[in-house]
Design a protein around this motif. Structure first.
Motif, PDB file in Angstrom:
ATOM      1  N   UNK A   1       0.894  -1.200   0.078  1.00 62.71           N
ATOM      2  CA  UNK A   1       0.067  -0.023   0.219  1.00 62.71           C
ATOM      3  C   UNK A   1       0.892   1.164  -0.017  1.00 62.71           C
ATOM      4  N   UNK A   2       0.202   2.324  -0.263  1.00 62.71           N
ATOM      5  CA  UNK A   2       0.807   3.527  -0.105  1.00 62.71           C
ATOM      6  C   UNK A   2       0.055   4.338   0.914  1.00 62.71           C
ATOM      7  N   UNK A   3       1.019   5.324   1.344  1.00 62.22           N
ATOM      8  CA  UNK A   3       0.395   6.058   2.962  1.00 62.22           C
ATOM      9  C   UNK A   3      -0.045   7.260   2.434  1.00 62.22           C
ATOM     10  N   UNK A   4      -1.371   7.522   3.037  1.00 62.56           N
ATOM     11  CA  UNK A   4      -1.838   8.891   2.729  1.00 62.56           C
ATOM     12  C   UNK A   4      -1.760   9.748   4.070  1.00 62.56           C
ATOM     13  N   UNK A   5      -2.459  10.993   3.782  1.00 57.04           N
ATOM     14  CA  UNK A   5      -2.426  12.131   5.065  1.00 57.04           C
ATOM     15  C   UNK A   5      -3.301  11.436   6.035  1.00 57.04           C
ATOM     16  N   UNK A   6      -4.233  10.860   5.795  1.00 57.73           N
ATOM     17  CA  UNK A   6      -5.160  10.130   6.656  1.00 57.73           C
ATOM     18  C   UNK A   6      -4.678   8.988   7.413  1.00 57.73           C
ATOM     19  N   UNK A   7      -3.733   8.090   6.732  1.00 57.59           N
ATOM     20  CA  UNK A   7      -2.940   7.117   7.460  1.00 57.59           C
ATOM     21  C   UNK A   7      -2.121   7.469   8.463  1.00 57.59           C
ATOM     22  N   UNK A   8      -1.351   8.668   8.080  1.00 53.55           N
ATOM     23  CA  UNK A   8      -0.588   9.340   9.058  1.00 53.55           C
ATOM     24  C   UNK A   8      -1.433   9.703  10.434  1.00 53.55           C
ATOM     25  N   UNK A   9      -2.689  10.376  10.245  1.00 55.21           N
ATOM     26  CA  UNK A   9      -3.669  10.753  11.173  1.00 55.21           C
ATOM     27  C   UNK A   9      -3.917   9.697  12.073  1.00 55.21           C
ATOM     28  N   UNK A  10      -4.287   8.360  11.309  1.00 55.91           N
ATOM     29  CA  UNK A  10      -4.701   7.127  11.999  1.00 55.91           C
ATOM     30  C   UNK A  10      -3.668   6.796  12.666  1.00 55.91           C
ATOM     31  N   UNK A  11      -2.482   6.929  12.390  1.00 56.48           N
ATOM     32  CA  UNK A  11      -1.354   6.141  13.164  1.00 56.48           C
ATOM     33  C   UNK A  11      -1.112   7.273  14.373  1.00 56.48           C
ATOM     34  N   UNK A  12      -1.254   8.549  14.285  1.00 49.15           N
ATOM     35  CA  UNK A  12      -1.261   9.242  15.343  1.00 49.15           C
ATOM     36  C   UNK A  12      -2.055   8.812  16.651  1.00 49.15           C
ATOM     37  N   UNK A  13      -3.304   8.196  16.213  1.00 49.53           N
ATOM     38  CA  UNK A  13      -4.423   7.932  16.999  1.00 49.53           C
ATOM     39  C   UNK A  13      -4.350   6.414  17.600  1.00 49.53           C
ATOM     40  N   UNK A  14      -3.395   5.529  17.192  1.00 48.99           N
ATOM     41  CA  UNK A  14      -3.051   4.461  17.436  1.00 48.99           C
ATOM     42  C   UNK A  14      -3.109   4.128  18.991  1.00 48.99           C
ATOM     43  N   UNK A  15      -4.013   3.325  19.573  1.00 49.41           N
ATOM     44  CA  UNK A  15      -3.962   3.232  21.110  1.00 49.41           C
ATOM     45  C   UNK A  15      -3.717   2.199  21.560  1.00 49.41           C
ATOM     46  N   UNK A  16      -3.001   1.003  20.633  1.00 46.70           N
ATOM     47  CA  UNK A  16      -2.734  -0.296  20.870  1.00 46.70           C
ATOM     48  C   UNK A  16      -1.636  -0.224  22.299  1.00 46.70           C
ATOM     49  N   UNK A  17      -1.964  -0.985  23.399  1.00 50.22           N
ATOM     50  CA  UNK A  17      -1.147  -1.313  24.569  1.00 50.22           C
ATOM     51  C   UNK A  17      -0.062  -2.294  24.542  1.00 50.22           C
ATOM     52  N   UNK A  18       1.121  -2.064  24.240  1.00 49.49           N
ATOM     53  CA  UNK A  18       2.198  -3.046  24.122  1.00 49.49           C
ATOM     54  C   UNK A  18       2.137  -3.718  25.302  1.00 49.49           C
ATOM     55  N   UNK A  19       2.009  -3.187  26.579  1.00 46.76           N
ATOM     56  CA  UNK A  19       2.242  -4.055  27.842  1.00 46.76           C
ATOM     57  C   UNK A  19       1.257  -5.031  27.923  1.00 46.76           C
ATOM     58  N   UNK A  20       0.030  -4.701  27.498  1.00 46.17           N
ATOM     59  CA  UNK A  20      -1.252  -5.577  27.603  1.00 46.17           C
ATOM     60  C   UNK A  20      -1.038  -6.695  26.455  1.00 46.17           C
ATOM     61  N   UNK A  21      -0.157  -6.705  25.659  1.00 45.84           N
ATOM     62  CA  UNK A  21       0.269  -7.961  24.797  1.00 45.84           C
ATOM     63  C   UNK A  21       1.031  -8.878  25.320  1.00 45.84           C
ATOM     64  N   UNK A  22       1.776  -8.293  26.413  1.00 44.73           N
ATOM     65  CA  UNK A  22       2.694  -8.991  27.082  1.00 44.73           C
ATOM     66  C   UNK A  22       2.159  -9.892  28.239  1.00 44.73           C
TER      67      UNK A  22
END
Length: 921
Positions: free
Chosen positions: A619-640
């Motif tokens: 895929x190619x990255x868009x302006x909105x993809x960049x925005x969505x990355x800024x909003x990523x709220x995945x918890x890395x410690x929860x995965x562990x």
């Protein structure tokens, strides 16, 4: 009579009757609000009174000193774009417009930087002023202005000050803002004229807030009162270089040329500095008396008001840039969101500065985020390049123990005299106070002089056998790069008009403090990164991680890293660069110790993984993809941790029902997620049981008392051995804070079921925990009942946002003023997604609670193909006026993760303009 009551030259004479009338009106507001709780009638009167301070945004005004007309075009959010025909007119208009919206904020911050808060707020600020006068930020700023800055920078600073003062002319405090009207009840304070040095001093305050690892230096020393060297090492694990990538990956230090090079080179070599060592003359245990000194010093530091909304702890930021080969526009995209503690108004002020025709007479066409009180644009883009910043975290501060003898201090076997100066602090409604500031020959101020007890407790201090006799005890001095005059202000203007990579790096070379990670993109499809800054080198065996012995010259700084040796990256093969406070460079590729306290790379690696997933997926990255990355709220410690929690057999049905919330959870921390609420409560209780209860009282939450194990023990103690201790630190500064250092601590021991850290003593309600699963089970139970108390028995009503709330508070009267005034000035709450060490970094302190303590203070995505398709948002709004439509008009959108259009071209600005004000000469 209170000090500082002389009106500036811009004040109107003979207005006593008008002032009495306004004070009577404000008294009516307060009375009505007190009686009716600020609803309806009270709100009406409050709004009607403060309208007088709202800025004029339409029509025309005459400003003496302009050489030609200036247009100020504001969009629907009150964001101004300024158009002028000369540099001086451009920056004069910037000063005028920022003062229109934010002068009270500017005034408070200049009083902070100069140690004059007592002039505004009375005796309660004297201690802060004493500390700030000891640091001498305004003195250093004046020396910079007089001796270091370029002629053009001075010209711009003078023009900016002229614009601010043009706004102040003829105005009393109540004409400027509601806050001044409120201050008028207890203080006859009148705003004074703005000076160029006021703007320069702002950078010193910014540098202080972003100073690096001083707090960690203090905390490690305080830990030695209860923990041994191995245990402290457990809590400060090494950066995980093999798992979380550094910022620069395709370069290394060339020992032949002494420069940093991209691509293949010779090995890093031995360099001039060791990464080993402890400070404290090779002793890993801090002196006994030093514990008390450092605890008091921490309290002094923590009480100092923040300039840019941070305090040196837990701060972070995200920025990344993606090359055109991976974007839908075939040109770079650049994102930035600095993480700062929430303030109202936001520390950032959005603005465009445009020359009607770019030429040698008028050189700027730039737009972005500015600081009210300082000319230029700090983060943003011009017509050719875009740039962003994150805090590098490099170690530019060191604490030194000083042996006081008579009127001097010991240094290499001699007694040297202090350099001294007297500072007189004026106090509103009180008597002046004079202090004596002492500095060593290196210009290091004696911070311990700011608390009478600090030197006294040094009488008990012990260090290794090579130290001088303790006598009257040890004092504490500070070495800090920002206390040396520099020319960072030059760098701001150089960045604003840079047109290519070479000019960008030249500008970065002037950016000596604070040291920031600078990312870059240009319209010619280039991307880059540069670490700037004045970064000290230290002698072998000293890594700056603990206080050093000031009596021994071998612990003094040996110099500074050459600009050519600082890490950079330009058009890397991978096609993107991520900076999120992780390690700048692999330790094996660089001979200098930049710091021992990097962020641990949780956010940076998550961003990299998201970019890689998009690229590898074709895929190619868009302006909105960049925005969505800024909003990523995945918890890395929860995965562990969650897979471990789900394997535990829980007997209690209520706890088991809560445990089931984690089944199938995708680890995202949405505001409406019950699973996120329960996991974060469990994580908080894991930290408390495993680590928090074993830390010394100086690091734990104030007022929380418990029976603690003996010194040098992480396991449960016999009841006859425990001692009762109460925490001493403010809740939002206590440890363990739950950030990604703690992620790494837990990761290191997660598979060691019987590690001592997993042991917890029995209580009246709980049996002792002897291993990991027993401690985790106890944490799940404690979390279940904690959330029942906070959110209710019905888990269907639980949500992360109900715990994780943001309140925006005016940083002076909104926190210290009467309740009615706080009601008028403060806003919130907002229920937020995100969390600690996530890309959407709405941080919270696990030791103190779940409330939001720091946030993405702004977000931006710059589109280098078409600047008018760039997006931005601010935490609050353009205005600092409490009842303005633009006080917090961006906050709802910010909380939802939305971005606003960012107009740049003349055509786009004209289309988005709502109000136009013409400033005439």
């Amino acid at each position: 009579m209170p000090p500082n009551t002389t009106a500036s030259s811009g004040q109107k004479p003979g207005k006593s009757g008008r002032k009495k009338g306004r004070k009577a009106r404000l008294f009516l507001i307060v009375l009505v609000l007190a009686l009716f709780g600020g609803v309806a009638y009270g709100g009406y009167w409050g709004v009607s009174t403060v309208r007088a301070s709202f800025p004029q945004t339409k029509g025309s005004l005459t400003l003496d000193g302009l050489s030609g007309p200036v247009d100020v075009k504001r969009d629907g959010n009150g964001i101004p774009q300024i158009y002028a025909s000369s540099d001086e007119d451009l920056f004069m208009a910037q000063g005028y417009v920022q003062a229109q919206d934010r002068f009270y904020e500017m005034d408070v911050r200049r009083h902070m930087t100069s140690g004059r808060l007592s002039e505004m707020f009375g005796s309660g600020q004297v201690k802060n002023d004493e500390f700030l006068r000891t640091m001498g930020w305004d003195r250093v700023a004046k020396e910079e202005y007089d001796k270091k800055l370029s002629a053009s920078t001075k010209k711009y600073l003078q023009a900016y000050a002229k614009g601010v003062n043009a706004y102040l002319k003829g105005k009393d405090g109540e004409d400027i803002s509601l806050e001044y009207a409120a201050l008028g009840f207890t203080n006859d304070y009148k705003p004074q004229e703005w000076t160029p040095v006021d703007s320069v001093a702002w950078l010193k305050a910014m540098a202080w807030d972003l100073r690096g690892n001083m707090q960690e230096e203090i905390d490690r020393s305080l830990m030695t009162s209860r923990l041994g060297p191995k245990q402290i090492a457990d809590l400060y694990p090494e950066y995980p270089y093999s798992r979380n990538k550094t910022i620069t990956q395709e370069g290394q230090y060339d020992s032949v040329t002494g420069s940093y090079v991209q691509g293949s080179s010779t090995t890093a070599g031995s360099g001039t500095q060791s990464t080993a060592g402890t400070g404290l003359a090779g002793n890993t245990t801090a002196p006994d008396g030093l514990q008390s000194q450092l605890s008091k010093l921490y309290n002094v530091l923590d009480n100092v008001p923040t300039a840019v909304g941070v305090n040196g702890n837990g701060i972070g930021s995200n920025s990344w840039v993606v090359a055109g080969e991976h974007t839908i526009t075939n040109k770079p995209l650049l994102a930035n969101d600095p993480h700062l503690s929430a303030s109202l108004p936001s520390v950032w002020y959005q603005m465009g500065l445009h020359c009607t025709s770019v030429s040698s007479k008028c050189q700027y066409d730039v737009s972005g985020y500015t600081f009210a009180g300082m000319p230029g644009v700090v983060i943003g883009h011009n017509q050719d390049i875009a740039w962003g910043m994150t805090n590098s975290g490099v170690d530019v501060t060191d604490l030194y123990l000083e042996k006081i003898t008579g009127e001097g201090y010991e240094y290499d076997g001699k007694v040297l005299p202090f350099t001294t100066r007297k500072e007189t602090i004026k106090v509103a409604g009180g008597a002046d106070k004079t202090i004596v500031v002492r500095e060593t020959k290196d210009g290091m101020p004696l911070l311990s002089d700011r608390d009478d007890e600090l030197v006294k407790v040094g009488k008990k201090a012990t260090v290794d056998s090579g130290a001088p006799d303790r006598g009257d005890g040890y004092a504490i001095a500070l070495r800090w790069t920002a206390l040396d005059p520099g020319n960072s202000m030059d760098a701001v203007f150089q960045l604003d008009k840079a047109s290519n990579w070479s000019e960008f790096r030249t500008a970065a070379a002037s950016f000596d403090v604070p040291s920031q990670n600078l990312i870059y993109a240009d319209t010619n499809n280039n991307i880059g990164y540069q670490l700037p800054g004045k970064i000290p080198t230290r002698s072998k065996g000293d890594d700056g991680s603990l206080p050093s012995p000031g009596w021994d010259s071998k612990y003094r700084w040996t110099g500074y890293i050459k600009q050519s040796a600082l890490p950079y990256e330009y058009n890397p093969k991978r096609g993107y660069i991520v900076t999120a406070n992780q390690a700048v460079v692999d330790k094996d590729k660089y001979p200098y110790t930049l710091t021992t306290d990097w962020g641990y790379g949780t956010r940076s690696q998550r961003i990299s993984d998201l970019i890689e997933a998009k690229i590898k997926g074709g895929g190619k990255i868009s302006t909105d993809d960049m925005r969505q990355m800024q909003l990523d709220d995945s918890s890395e410690i929860a995965k562990l941790i969650v897979p471990k929690l789900l394997k535990i057999d829980v007997a209690d049905k209520n706890v088991r029902d809560a445990q089931k919330l984690l089944e199938g959870w995708d680890y995202t921390q949405d505001a409406d997620s019950a699973a996120a609420a329960y996991f974060n409560a469990t994580w908080r209780n894991i930290l408390k049981l495993a680590f928090g209860n074993k830390l010394p009282k100086e690091l734990r939450v104030k007022g929380q008392c418990l029976n603690v194990a003996p010194v040098d023990s992480t396991g449960p103690a016999d009841e006859n051995q425990t001692v009762r201790e109460c925490g001493q630190r403010e809740a939002d500064q206590a440890q363990p804070d739950g950030g990604d250092r703690w992620f790494e601590v837990v990761r290191k021991i997660i598979d060691d079921q019987n590690n001592d850290w997993w042991k917890a003593p029995k209580t009246r309600l709980d049996k002792a925990a002897d291993n990991r699963d027993e401690l985790f089970a106890r944490a799940m139970k404690d979390a279940r009942w904690e959330l029942t108390a906070k959110l209710g028995k019905d888990m269907d009503t639980w949500s992360w946002g109900r715990l994780h709330r943001l309140f925006l508070k005016n940083q002076t009267l909104g926190t210290e003023g009467p309740g009615v005034l706080q009601y008028m000035l403060n806003r919130g709450p907002w229920k937020l997604s995100g969390g600690e060490a996530t890309v959407n970094a709405t941080g919270w302190n696990a030791a103190g609670g779940y409330g939001v303590v720091w946030v993405p203070s702004m977000r931006m995505v710059v589109n280098l193909d078409d600047f008018d398709k760039s997006k931005w948002i601010n935490l609050s709004g353009a205005s600092g006026h409490a009842y303005s439509a633009h006080y917090t008009d961006q906050t709802d959108k910010w909380a939802k993760g939305e971005l606003l259009p960012w107009s740049f071209s003349d055509k786009a600005v004209d289309k988005s303009t709502s109000d136009t004000l013409v400033l005439k000469p």
